[in-house]
Design a protein around this motif. Structure first.
Motif, PDB file in Angstrom:
ATOM      1  N   GLY A 119       0.083  -1.062   0.481  1.00  0.00           N
ATOM      2  CA  GLY A 119       0.289   0.058  -0.566  1.00  0.00           C
ATOM      3  C   GLY A 119       1.424   1.307  -0.120  1.00  0.00           C
ATOM      4  O   GLY A 119       0.183   1.965   0.560  1.00  0.00           O
ATOM      5  N   ASN A 120       1.997   1.107  -0.274  1.00  0.00           N
ATOM      6  CA  ASN A 120       2.739   2.600   0.013  1.00  0.00           C
ATOM      7  C   ASN A 120       3.280   2.519  -1.746  1.00  0.00           C
ATOM      8  O   ASN A 120       3.248   1.982  -2.157  1.00  0.00           O
ATOM      9  CB  ASN A 120       4.318   2.181   0.307  1.00  0.00           C
ATOM     10  CG  ASN A 120       4.318   1.509   1.755  1.00  0.00           C
ATOM     11  OD1 ASN A 120       3.508   2.506   2.469  1.00  0.00           O
ATOM     12  ND2 ASN A 120       5.019   0.264   1.950  1.00  0.00           N
ATOM     13  N   CYS A 121       2.884   4.343  -1.588  1.00  0.00           N
ATOM     14  CA  CYS A 121       3.933   4.754  -3.188  1.00  0.00           C
ATOM     15  C   CYS A 121       4.902   5.569  -3.703  1.00  0.00           C
ATOM     16  O   CYS A 121       4.917   5.990  -2.050  1.00  0.00           O
ATOM     17  CB  CYS A 121       2.800   5.137  -3.862  1.00  0.00           C
ATOM     18  SG  CYS A 121       2.508   7.145  -4.059  1.00  0.00           S
ATOM     19  N   TYR A 122       5.625   5.396  -4.222  1.00  0.00           N
ATOM     20  CA  TYR A 122       6.865   6.098  -4.318  1.00  0.00           C
ATOM     21  C   TYR A 122       6.917   6.372  -5.423  1.00  0.00           C
ATOM     22  O   TYR A 122       6.260   6.178  -6.583  1.00  0.00           O
ATOM     23  CB  TYR A 122       7.734   5.109  -4.149  1.00  0.00           C
ATOM     24  CG  TYR A 122       7.879   3.716  -3.259  1.00  0.00           C
ATOM     25  CD1 TYR A 122       8.254   4.178  -2.069  1.00  0.00           C
ATOM     26  CD2 TYR A 122       7.462   2.675  -3.786  1.00  0.00           C
ATOM     27  CE1 TYR A 122       8.494   3.024  -1.039  1.00  0.00           C
ATOM     28  CE2 TYR A 122       6.814   1.957  -2.322  1.00  0.00           C
ATOM     29  CZ  TYR A 122       7.698   2.015  -0.993  1.00  0.00           C
ATOM     30  OH  TYR A 122       7.676   1.501   0.056  1.00  0.00           O
ATOM     31  N   ILE A 123       7.988   7.978  -5.822  1.00  0.00           N
ATOM     32  CA  ILE A 123       8.231   8.312  -7.053  1.00  0.00           C
ATOM     33  C   ILE A 123       9.953   7.584  -7.535  1.00  0.00           C
ATOM     34  O   ILE A 123      10.463   7.271  -6.448  1.00  0.00           O
ATOM     35  CB  ILE A 123       9.193   9.674  -6.551  1.00  0.00           C
ATOM     36  CG1 ILE A 123       7.840  10.632  -6.153  1.00  0.00           C
ATOM     37  CG2 ILE A 123       9.334  10.405  -7.832  1.00  0.00           C
ATOM     38  CD1 ILE A 123       8.915  12.027  -5.134  1.00  0.00           C
ATOM     39  N   ASP A 124       9.308   6.450  -8.086  1.00  0.00           N
ATOM     40  CA  ASP A 124      10.169   5.767  -8.940  1.00  0.00           C
ATOM     41  C   ASP A 124      11.587   6.903 -10.059  1.00  0.00           C
ATOM     42  O   ASP A 124      11.494   7.141 -10.928  1.00  0.00           O
ATOM     43  CB  ASP A 124       9.915   5.474  -9.637  1.00  0.00           C
ATOM     44  CG  ASP A 124      10.447   3.691 -10.168  1.00  0.00           C
ATOM     45  OD1 ASP A 124      11.053   3.833  -9.849  1.00  0.00           O
ATOM     46  OD2 ASP A 124       9.852   3.476 -11.163  1.00  0.00           O
ATOM     47  N   HIS A 125      12.538   6.695  -8.935  1.00  0.00           N
ATOM     48  CA  HIS A 125      13.922   6.867  -9.751  1.00  0.00           C
ATOM     49  C   HIS A 125      15.307   5.828 -10.264  1.00  0.00           C
ATOM     50  O   HIS A 125      15.887   6.085 -10.585  1.00  0.00           O
ATOM     51  CB  HIS A 125      14.296   8.627  -8.887  1.00  0.00           C
ATOM     52  CG  HIS A 125      13.986   9.693  -9.124  1.00  0.00           C
ATOM     53  ND1 HIS A 125      13.799  10.269 -10.224  1.00  0.00           N
ATOM     54  CD2 HIS A 125      13.140   9.863  -8.198  1.00  0.00           C
ATOM     55  CE1 HIS A 125      12.952  11.193  -9.366  1.00  0.00           C
ATOM     56  NE2 HIS A 125      12.867  11.299  -9.037  1.00  0.00           N
ATOM     57  N   CYS A 126      14.212   4.897 -10.290  1.00  0.00           N
ATOM     58  CA  CYS A 126      15.118   3.670 -10.466  1.00  0.00           C
ATOM     59  C   CYS A 126      14.204   3.082 -11.893  1.00  0.00           C
ATOM     60  O   CYS A 126      15.724   3.028 -12.817  1.00  0.00           O
ATOM     61  CB  CYS A 126      14.517   2.306  -9.637  1.00  0.00           C
ATOM     62  SG  CYS A 126      15.353   0.601 -10.200  1.00  0.00           S
ATOM     63  N   LEU A 127      13.080   3.533 -11.938  1.00  0.00           N
ATOM     64  CA  LEU A 127      13.151   3.439 -13.748  1.00  0.00           C
ATOM     65  C   LEU A 127      13.497   2.255 -14.831  1.00  0.00           C
ATOM     66  O   LEU A 127      13.703   2.566 -15.933  1.00  0.00           O
ATOM     67  CB  LEU A 127      13.001   4.827 -14.073  1.00  0.00           C
ATOM     68  CG  LEU A 127      12.460   5.819 -13.106  1.00  0.00           C
ATOM     69  CD1 LEU A 127      12.667   7.313 -14.257  1.00  0.00           C
ATOM     70  CD2 LEU A 127      10.776   5.703 -14.228  1.00  0.00           C
ATOM     71  N   GLY A 128      13.177   0.629 -13.693  1.00  0.00           N
ATOM     72  CA  GLY A 128      13.911  -0.485 -14.447  1.00  0.00           C
ATOM     73  C   GLY A 128      14.973  -0.342 -14.323  1.00  0.00           C
ATOM     74  O   GLY A 128      15.499  -1.394 -15.326  1.00  0.00           O
ATOM     75  N   TYR A 129      15.872   0.486 -13.469  1.00  0.00           N
ATOM     76  CA  TYR A 129      17.336   0.338 -14.009  1.00  0.00           C
ATOM     77  C   TYR A 129      17.625   1.297 -15.753  1.00  0.00           C
ATOM     78  O   TYR A 129      18.675   0.937 -16.095  1.00  0.00           O
ATOM     79  CB  TYR A 129      17.660  -0.463 -14.101  1.00  0.00           C
ATOM     80  CG  TYR A 129      17.909  -1.136 -12.065  1.00  0.00           C
ATOM     81  CD1 TYR A 129      19.895  -0.859 -11.949  1.00  0.00           C
ATOM     82  CD2 TYR A 129      17.212  -1.634 -11.816  1.00  0.00           C
ATOM     83  CE1 TYR A 129      18.771  -0.847 -10.180  1.00  0.00           C
ATOM     84  CE2 TYR A 129      17.173  -2.178 -10.466  1.00  0.00           C
ATOM     85  CZ  TYR A 129      18.252  -1.887  -9.940  1.00  0.00           C
ATOM     86  OH  TYR A 129      17.873  -1.903  -8.002  1.00  0.00           O
ATOM     87  N   GLY A 130      16.742   2.284 -15.684  1.00  0.00           N
ATOM     88  CA  GLY A 130      16.727   3.062 -17.041  1.00  0.00           C
ATOM     89  C   GLY A 130      15.539   2.951 -18.257  1.00  0.00           C
ATOM     90  O   GLY A 130      16.009   3.907 -18.816  1.00  0.00           O
TER      91      GLY A 130
END
Ligand SMILES: *Cc1c(COP(=O)(O)O)cnc(C)c1O
Length: 420
Positions: free
Chosen positions: A45-56
């Motif tokens: 139930g957590n949400c994150y701003i994604d700066h991994c983005l599937g490793y690119g």
């Protein structure tokens, strides 16, 4: 089940509980439920701003509407035929049009396959066996490149199962070190088929070539009939319309792509001039093949993604990168920390040490415990970055300024907490 329970279950069936080592972090990785735009949600139930983005790969953000539409259409028409399709020509043309060094391209399934094949091609073309790579560079998970530096740069296996005999064919030397490279080429030039380099080392954080280093590689390789391979699996279609070779204005002989090129689906590719590429089977004697090569899903994903990635998208996303890096530098200055904010284009990272950072040895002197605390503080407050000092963080075109300001604030507070 929550992530903790899923991890217990996963470890019963998947070695280490994950399908790729970098995904593991303590006490357990979160299990993802979905992604949309710049955000991902876990099963807890957590949400994150994604700066991994599937490793690119996810340069347009998760679930980009054009990609979803095109893939839906392609799915309903079948996913693999074992025959050529018109779309392969279209994506090949797009890659050729954008990439200075590419006249022809072969589509494969991963970045690892791309570098494995490009190295074989360089060996076939030059009739030489040895290659040079740089310490800490990642070119995928095959024997030729899972090699670290031994005495005089002669390669040693960097994994169990890699034969000493094959590792010996790879030299590994420090990045940004012209002198060591010159010595090596003076001594072994006639045995060396290729130098393979990430134009920006995205697998030791985000390490840039010092000014002139890539040009120097171009000169040394030209003078010694060695091929120059740019491994643009990360930088390809990320740094500029024409990738890092356009950004740095240095044209290699061969390039490898992956990540972004599939629009979020598995892909790899390698390309170069016609004379070299025509040595690939079936037109030439260097063997390369694949059941899923040029598969319709990844090819459609790629075409759709490259269509969106026009010049103005690069201007915009690179401007956003500059904005976030400035915020991070300001935080580091405000808090009087001895850290380095690094990156370019839409790539960023913080090295947990100050001073000049030119190569892998320098990066290894970072405070990895502090990085780990930083990673956890970010995660707790809703920002997901790769869980390693040796990876690079990314921005997608779906990250707007408001989101990036949030990221910047969360980074500021995390740094404050880690160094309090
Ligand atoms: C990710 C990566 C690879 C390997 O690509 P896979 O698709 O994971 O096999 C190769 N080179 C570089 C520079 C990479 O970042």
């Amino acid at each position: 089940m929550n992530s903790e329970d899923l991890f217990v279950e996963a470890r019963k069936y998947l070695p280490g509980g994950v399908d790729s080592p970098v995904r593991l972090f303590s006490p357990y990785p979160f299990f993802t439920k979905k992604g949309q735009g710049s955000m991902i949600w876990d099963v807890d139930g957590n949400c994150y701003i994604d700066h991994c983005l599937g490793y690119g790969p996810v340069i347009l953000g998760h679930g980009h509407e054009d990609v979803v539409k095109v893939i839906g259409e392609q799915l309903s028409m079948g996913t693999i035929y074992g025959t050529p399709t018109e779309n392969e020509i279209e994506l090949a043309k797009m890659v050729v049009e954008r990439t200075p060094c590419v006249e022809m391209v072969r589509f494969v399934n991963s970045g690892s396959e791309a570098t494995m094949s490009a190295i074989r091609l360089a060996r076939g073309f030059t009739g030489r066996n040895k290659i040079i790579k740089f310490d800490g560079a990642y070119h995928g998970c095959h024997d030729d490149v899972l090699v670290k530096s031994g005495s005089d740069g002669v390669g040693k296996p960097d994994s169990l199962g890699v034969p000493e005999d094959s590792a010996k064919n790879t030299f590994s030397i420090p990045f940004n070190d012209e002198e060591t490279l010159s010595h090596l080429v003076d001594k072994h030039g006639k045995e060396i088929a290729a130098i393979i380099v990430e134009p920006v080392m995205g697998n030791v954080g985000c390490l840039q070539p010092k000014p002139g280093f890539l040009k120097f590689l171009r000169e040394v390789t030209n003078e010694n009939d060695i091929l120059l391979i740019f491994d643009e699996v990360i930088t390809g279609f990320r740094l500029a319309y024409g990738s890092a070779q356009e950004y740095f204005n240095v044209k290699p002989d061969l390039v490898t792509f992956g990540k972004i090129l599939g629009g979020g689906f598995p892909i790899g590719a390698f390309g170069g001039g016609k004379k070299i590429m025509n040595m690939i089977a079936p037109s030439g004697g260097v063997y390369q093949a694949g059941t899923f090569n040029g598969n319709p899903i990844s090819i459609s994903g790629g075409i759709t993604t490259l269509k969106v990635l026009n010049h103005s998208v690069y201007d915009s996303i690179n401007e956003k990168g500059g904005f976030l890096r400035r915020c991070i530098s300001d935080s580091i200055a405000d808090l009087s920390l001895d850290l380095s904010s690094v990156g370019l284009g839409s790539m960023f990272q913080i090295y947990f040490r100050g001073g000049d950072i030119l190569n892998y040895e320098d990066v290894k002197k970072s405070d990895l415990d502090k990085f780990n605390s930083y990673f956890k503080a970010l995660l707790k407050n809703g920002v997901f970055i790769p869980p390693s000092q040796f990876e690079c963080c990314f921005i997608s075109n779906a990250h707007d300024h408001e989101t990036l300001e949030k990221t910047a604030n969360i980074i500021h507070n995390a740094l404050k907490k880690v160094f309090k």
